[in-house]
Enzyme design. Sequence first.
Site, PDB file in Angstrom:
ATOM      1  N   GLU A 182      47.557  77.842  24.069  1.00 33.91           N
ATOM      2  CA  GLU A 182      48.400  77.807  22.882  1.00 33.91           C
ATOM      3  C   GLU A 182      48.480  76.406  22.274  1.00 33.91           C
ATOM      4  OE1 GLU A 182      52.265  79.424  23.521  1.00 33.91           O
ATOM      5  OE2 GLU A 182      52.599  79.720  21.379  1.00 33.91           O
ATOM      6  N   ASP A 183      48.504  75.385  23.105  1.00 33.48           N
ATOM      7  CA  ASP A 183      48.831  74.041  22.603  1.00 33.48           C
ATOM      8  C   ASP A 183      47.679  73.043  22.610  1.00 33.48           C
ATOM      9  OD1 ASP A 183      51.378  74.991  22.349  1.00 33.48           O
ATOM     10  OD2 ASP A 183      52.106  74.135  24.227  1.00 33.48           O
TER      11      ASP A 183
END
Length: 491
Positions: free
Chosen positions: A66-67
């Site tokens: 996600e990051d």
Amino acid sequence: MVEQSSNQKTERIKHAVEIAKKAHEGQFRKTGEPYIVHPLAVKKILEEWGMDEDTIIAGILHDTVEDTSLTLEDIRQEFGDSVAFLVDGVTKLSTARNGMRDIDTYLPATKDNFLRLMIALGDDIRVLIIKLADRLHNLRTLSALPPDKQKKIAKESLEVFAPLADRLNMGLLRVEMADLAFKYVDPRRFEELKNLIDKYNKSAEKSLNKIKEEVSSALKKEKISFEISGRVKSVYSLHKKLAKHNQNINEIYDLTALRIIVDDITDCYLTLGIIHSLYMPMNGRIKDYIAMPKQNGYQSLHTTVITKDKHIVEFQIRTREMHEYAERGLAASFYYNEQKLTENYKSGKIEHLPTNLLWITELQMTAAKLREGKKVDLKKLKLNLFADKIFVYTPKGDILDLPAGAMPLDFAYKLHSEIGDHVVGVKINGKMSNLNKKLEQGDIVEILTSKNQTPKSSWLDKIFTPHARAKLMRALRPDQPQTKKRQKHSK
Ligand code: MN
């Protein structure tokens, strides 16, 4: 499955740490620390819980997709399908409330995000365990976030994650999460109750030591080997209990509890008998959760007794195995039964799952059926998963848990007595509805209020929870300022 030496295991984990470090390079947490501190803390928690290697690796990598620029495909190539699957699950879970994009492809339309989330988890419950570890560390470091975010995360932890930990019988986690979160949700109440517990424990310390000695020597006489220790009641569970008992502390009988751990089930019952020969058991307070385990698989004998000098003490008697399971729940099962359990997940067999955690199997079966495009009775699944509980939403998306059978006024009073006292109507899922309508799992409930409204005694029929009833009764009492208000308004 290929057996690995423990050396290879640590190598794989080390490798995951290196990759995560690189991926998160230059990122920082709100605490000011490098971001990698967080995945490493999650790793440590999962190791403490005794989780398997794939779960630990997925924990280390849980925020990368996600990051960071790392992709799921990178993870699959480096660590295999199982780790990639777990990381993907955690990533989806964190976006669950925003729509659960991928799951939409096989999940039928339902507004119930919580049910959707649970079905999504059905694939592998280890996803939830990673998520719980993630949440625990975020709660431990919550002070770094702005107050509104603190409240939101804390509230969600109390309403969703702590009950989930309870469903998995992860007792230590439930207590830590609930108390960490409660401190942010209601700081004043937290301090007040914490002081109350401390004071109570101090005053009971002397007599408790005496009781411990009496019980110990009686057990030794009968040649039972045992361990005895005090258990401290968590602040949040006291708060919940007080709400149930009209804030009457004299009705809380388990403020002081002693825990006795013995070798086997026979010794559990012998110990119970010995305690009852020493002290007077209280009527209706003997609970045999060994013969009849709680829904989450919790087993123990409970009894509350009154000592000669009029102290009320609860005893919890269990075997070591039961104790381990009560504190670590599903995680403990993984530790002791890792191989077997993993195989069973794959084959769909249920007989080796821990007692009463068959709801997990049911989730998995449902998820599999849905993916194959088969029809599934979601109503029945809901009933089995949440027999005693429903989760409903405010229009803003905050989740509240209520007992099944709760109605709009229960919801309103749970939000605040100021809201409850001034209800004029309710919208359920956007439509006007009646106050005697039973709320259902996943409903979005909007309470309409007017400052001119006053509490009505006819509402007593439209209330289900003791909490709301107590609040309404207080508002209806004739000597309360409410009466004056009512007269004023009627002029
Ligand atoms: Mn995280």
